[in-house]
Design a protein around this motif. Sequence first.
Motif, PDB file in Angstrom:
ATOM      1  N   ASP A   5       0.826  -1.210   0.000  1.00 46.51           N
ATOM      2  CA  ASP A   5       0.000   0.000   0.000  1.00 46.51           C
ATOM      3  C   ASP A   5       0.858   1.256   0.000  1.00 46.51           C
ATOM      4  OD1 ASP A   5      -2.334  -1.496   0.022  1.00 46.51           O
ATOM      5  OD2 ASP A   5      -2.443  -1.541   2.215  1.00 46.51           O
ATOM      6  N   LEU A   6       1.831   1.320   0.899  1.00 50.20           N
ATOM      7  CA  LEU A   6       2.690   2.500   0.974  1.00 50.20           C
ATOM      8  C   LEU A   6       3.623   2.583  -0.236  1.00 50.20           C
ATOM      9  CD1 LEU A   6       3.563   2.498   4.786  1.00 50.20           C
ATOM     10  CD2 LEU A   6       1.877   3.892   3.574  1.00 50.20           C
ATOM     11  N   ALA A   7       4.015   1.447  -0.768  1.00 50.19           N
ATOM     12  CA  ALA A   7       4.886   1.456  -1.944  1.00 50.19           C
ATOM     13  C   ALA A   7       4.171   2.016  -3.168  1.00 50.19           C
ATOM     14  CB  ALA A   7       5.398   0.049  -2.238  1.00 50.19           C
ATOM     15  N   SER A   8       2.827   2.071  -3.116  1.00 47.38           N
ATOM     16  CA  SER A   8       2.088   2.617  -4.259  1.00 47.38           C
ATOM     17  C   SER A   8       2.346   4.110  -4.450  1.00 47.38           C
ATOM     18  CB  SER A   8       0.583   2.373  -4.070  1.00 47.38           C
ATOM     19  OG  SER A   8       0.097   3.077  -2.933  1.00 47.38           O
ATOM     20  N   MET A   9       2.944   4.765  -3.451  1.00 47.44           N
ATOM     21  CA  MET A   9       3.290   6.185  -3.593  1.00 47.44           C
ATOM     22  C   MET A   9       4.546   6.405  -4.430  1.00 47.44           C
ATOM     23  SD  MET A   9       2.569   7.961   0.111  1.00 47.44           S
ATOM     24  CE  MET A   9       3.557   6.830   1.083  1.00 47.44           C
ATOM     25  N   VAL A  10       5.379   5.378  -4.563  1.00 53.67           N
ATOM     26  CA  VAL A  10       6.695   5.545  -5.178  1.00 53.67           C
ATOM     27  C   VAL A  10       6.585   6.034  -6.617  1.00 53.67           C
ATOM     28  CG1 VAL A  10       8.770   4.329  -5.944  1.00 53.67           C
ATOM     29  CG2 VAL A  10       7.831   3.878  -3.670  1.00 53.67           C
ATOM     30  N   ASP A  11       5.784   5.344  -7.421  1.00 49.04           N
ATOM     31  CA  ASP A  11       5.701   5.694  -8.839  1.00 49.04           C
ATOM     32  C   ASP A  11       5.059   7.058  -9.091  1.00 49.04           C
ATOM     33  OD1 ASP A  11       6.251   4.723 -11.569  1.00 49.04           O
ATOM     34  OD2 ASP A  11       4.068   4.806 -11.800  1.00 49.04           O
ATOM     35  N   PRO A  12       3.920   7.396  -8.442  1.00 48.78           N
ATOM     36  CA  PRO A  12       3.345   8.729  -8.664  1.00 48.78           C
ATOM     37  C   PRO A  12       4.268   9.869  -8.217  1.00 48.78           C
ATOM     38  CG  PRO A  12       1.710   7.267  -7.719  1.00 48.78           C
ATOM     39  CD  PRO A  12       3.013   6.545  -7.647  1.00 48.78           C
ATOM     40  N   MET A  13       4.973   9.672  -7.113  1.00 49.08           N
ATOM     41  CA  MET A  13       5.903  10.717  -6.670  1.00 49.08           C
ATOM     42  C   MET A  13       6.995  10.932  -7.706  1.00 49.08           C
ATOM     43  SD  MET A  13       6.335   9.982  -2.571  1.00 49.08           S
ATOM     44  CE  MET A  13       7.415  11.396  -2.314  1.00 49.08           C
ATOM     45  N   LEU A  14       7.501   9.836  -8.262  1.00 46.29           N
ATOM     46  CA  LEU A  14       8.581   9.929  -9.248  1.00 46.29           C
ATOM     47  C   LEU A  14       8.103  10.587 -10.539  1.00 46.29           C
ATOM     48  CD1 LEU A  14      11.472   9.116 -10.144  1.00 46.29           C
ATOM     49  CD2 LEU A  14      10.492   6.965 -10.934  1.00 46.29           C
ATOM     50  N   LYS A  15       6.913  10.205 -11.012  1.00 47.43           N
ATOM     51  CA  LYS A  15       6.444  10.679 -12.308  1.00 47.43           C
ATOM     52  C   LYS A  15       5.771  12.054 -12.252  1.00 47.43           C
ATOM     53  CE  LYS A  15       5.837   6.196 -14.593  1.00 47.43           C
ATOM     54  NZ  LYS A  15       4.872   5.272 -15.245  1.00 47.43           N
ATOM     55  N   PHE A  16       5.149  12.362 -11.113  1.00 50.78           N
ATOM     56  CA  PHE A  16       4.364  13.596 -11.044  1.00 50.78           C
ATOM     57  C   PHE A  16       4.926  14.612 -10.048  1.00 50.78           C
ATOM     58  CE2 PHE A  16       1.401  10.254 -12.429  1.00 50.78           C
ATOM     59  CZ  PHE A  16       0.963  10.815 -13.623  1.00 50.78           C
ATOM     60  N   LEU A  17       5.041  14.219  -8.786  1.00 52.64           N
ATOM     61  CA  LEU A  17       5.422  15.186  -7.754  1.00 52.64           C
ATOM     62  C   LEU A  17       6.782  15.819  -8.018  1.00 52.64           C
ATOM     63  CD1 LEU A  17       5.001  16.579  -5.019  1.00 52.64           C
ATOM     64  CD2 LEU A  17       6.060  14.580  -3.939  1.00 52.64           C
ATOM     65  N   LEU A  18       7.811  15.005  -8.227  1.00 54.40           N
ATOM     66  CA  LEU A  18       9.166  15.553  -8.347  1.00 54.40           C
ATOM     67  C   LEU A  18       9.336  16.436  -9.584  1.00 54.40           C
ATOM     68  CD1 LEU A  18      11.257  12.462  -7.143  1.00 54.40           C
ATOM     69  CD2 LEU A  18      10.466  14.432  -5.820  1.00 54.40           C
ATOM     70  N   PRO A  19       8.897  16.001 -10.780  1.00 50.69           N
ATOM     71  CA  PRO A  19       9.003  16.914 -11.934  1.00 50.69           C
ATOM     72  C   PRO A  19       8.179  18.180 -11.776  1.00 50.69           C
ATOM     73  CG  PRO A  19       8.693  14.647 -12.675  1.00 50.69           C
ATOM     74  CD  PRO A  19       8.440  14.655 -11.199  1.00 50.69           C
ATOM     75  N   LEU A  20       6.987  18.075 -11.179  1.00 48.49           N
ATOM     76  CA  LEU A  20       6.167  19.268 -10.992  1.00 48.49           C
ATOM     77  C   LEU A  20       6.830  20.261 -10.045  1.00 48.49           C
ATOM     78  CD1 LEU A  20       2.529  17.846 -10.812  1.00 48.49           C
ATOM     79  CD2 LEU A  20       3.444  19.437 -12.523  1.00 48.49           C
ATOM     80  N   LEU A  21       7.473  19.757  -9.001  1.00 47.67           N
ATOM     81  CA  LEU A  21       8.190  20.645  -8.086  1.00 47.67           C
ATOM     82  C   LEU A  21       9.324  21.366  -8.804  1.00 47.67           C
ATOM     83  CD1 LEU A  21       8.361  18.525  -4.808  1.00 47.67           C
ATOM     84  CD2 LEU A  21       7.133  20.672  -5.142  1.00 47.67           C
ATOM     85  N   ILE A  22      10.037  20.642  -9.665  1.00 47.24           N
ATOM     86  CA  ILE A  22      11.138  21.254 -10.415  1.00 47.24           C
ATOM     87  C   ILE A  22      10.593  22.311 -11.372  1.00 47.24           C
ATOM     88  CG2 ILE A  22      12.892  20.817 -12.181  1.00 47.24           C
ATOM     89  CD1 ILE A  22      13.403  18.130 -10.832  1.00 47.24           C
ATOM     90  N   GLY A  23       9.522  21.972 -12.095  1.00 48.51           N
ATOM     91  CA  GLY A  23       8.930  22.938 -13.020  1.00 48.51           C
ATOM     92  C   GLY A  23       8.398  24.159 -12.297  1.00 48.51           C
TER      93      GLY A  23
END
Length: 511
Positions: A53-71
């Motif tokens: 369940d908690l590991a399900s955060m890994v992929d969305p954070m990598l694909k969405f959160l981190l690039p959006l923060l950089i942008g």
Amino acid sequence: MEQTESGKKGSKAFIQRVGSYLSGMVMPNIGAFIAWGIITALFIPDGYWPNADLASMVDPMLKFLLPLLIGYTGGSMVYGQRGAVVGAIATFGVIIGSEVPMFIGAMALGPFGGYCIKKFDDFFGDKIKAGFEMLVNNFSSGIIGFILAIGAYYGVGPFVTVLTGAMASGVAWIVNAGLLPLANIFIEPAKILFLNNAINHGILTPLGIEQAAETGKSILFLLEANPGPGLGLLLAYTFFGKGAAKSSAPGAALIQFVGGIHEIYFPYVLMKPLLFLAVIAGGVAGTFTNTIMGSGLVAAASPGSIIAVLAMAPKGGYLSVILGVIAGAVVSFLVAMIILKADKSHSESDDFEAKRQEAQAMKAESKGANTTATSTVASPDDVAKVKQATISKIIFACDAGMGSSAMGASILRKKVKDAGMDISVTNSSINNLKDEEGLLVITQEELTARAKQKTPHATQVSVENFLNSPKYEEIIENLKNNQSTVDETVTARPMDTGDAGEALDLARRSS
């Protein structure tokens, strides 16, 4: 010849500015990268405590959160909040239009979105009818963001996907061919030219994230951040150095190895250029050891502290990472020992001070600052200005807003507290400074000109070194004298009528 030399300097300055800009988008968001790394290390199937369940955060954070923060950060660097919003919208388009994590796309679209909305405001800002400002501002951001997101989805996303794949394949080929240790021949000297943040956060971190997403770890996170070579060099100075360099080396080693502030050992290398060989050899040895041991980190270690490095090590990866650090330190120590013992000069005190100042000048150049101009900004009596101003907030500012400025703020914060004064002392990057009344900005000399541009109404104080400036005591004394003057004025001029705020305002003006 002069044109050729000028061209070289111009090219170097351009590379440094681009690198500084790239790292400036990543460094403020390192906490998010670390959070992603911790979640990955703990909860994926091969982690310390597997949890689907908690590991399900890994992929969305990598694909969405981190690039959006950089942008978002890239847009903000260009044009504040409006630039950040449009930059994030444009970045989302490139994220959805690609099949790989869009760090490179975010670094391009974020600033471009900020640039587009800035140009719109520059052109139409004075043409908007009174009362329509909010309507125009909101719709212009939305429409420009919409156009950029569509363009990024169809055009930029596929292009960056191909580019990222090519770069990842190139890195994989270098690793598989066993050539990665040779990268330290270039990385170590580039660090000492103050390109360390640009290399680590502008180049290696995005590529390392791509690799870690596929394999669970990346050796690229260890290329620049390995604290071993710097530790070995400073230990060699501790045992075999002379004068001021020898006496200061143990403290510098602690700050470098545990605190992760690698810049502190750069003057020691510049003092004896042969010591470039020591840190290069240490870097190559560390990377070679990491290569044969299969070392890697799950996310970027920032700052390059042994604590941060071990915190980002994957399950079962501590020993190999530690061996890479030890190898770098031992080889660097041995090479530096030979060089220092062969040196017959009588003292290093003068050389060390001269090279420390040279390192500061090089740092200024790496930030794109004009050292000639900055020398005129920091007048010898700049601390005296503190006595003439009402200071309610102190900010230590450096290029990244981390590392040395945080340490300087910590030192002065304790002095302010011991003096019994209630004044906020924090640290910030120069790009995030806001001009306000009652502000004292403390910067290193080479950055004062940039700080003054961002905060023209603030009181500016320049120091050579955040860690041990004699100006701190003068600042405290002037702040205490200033406070005493205000208190005495208020007491000597009591008001029979009117509120206390008016009395205090009068006292401040009279001081």
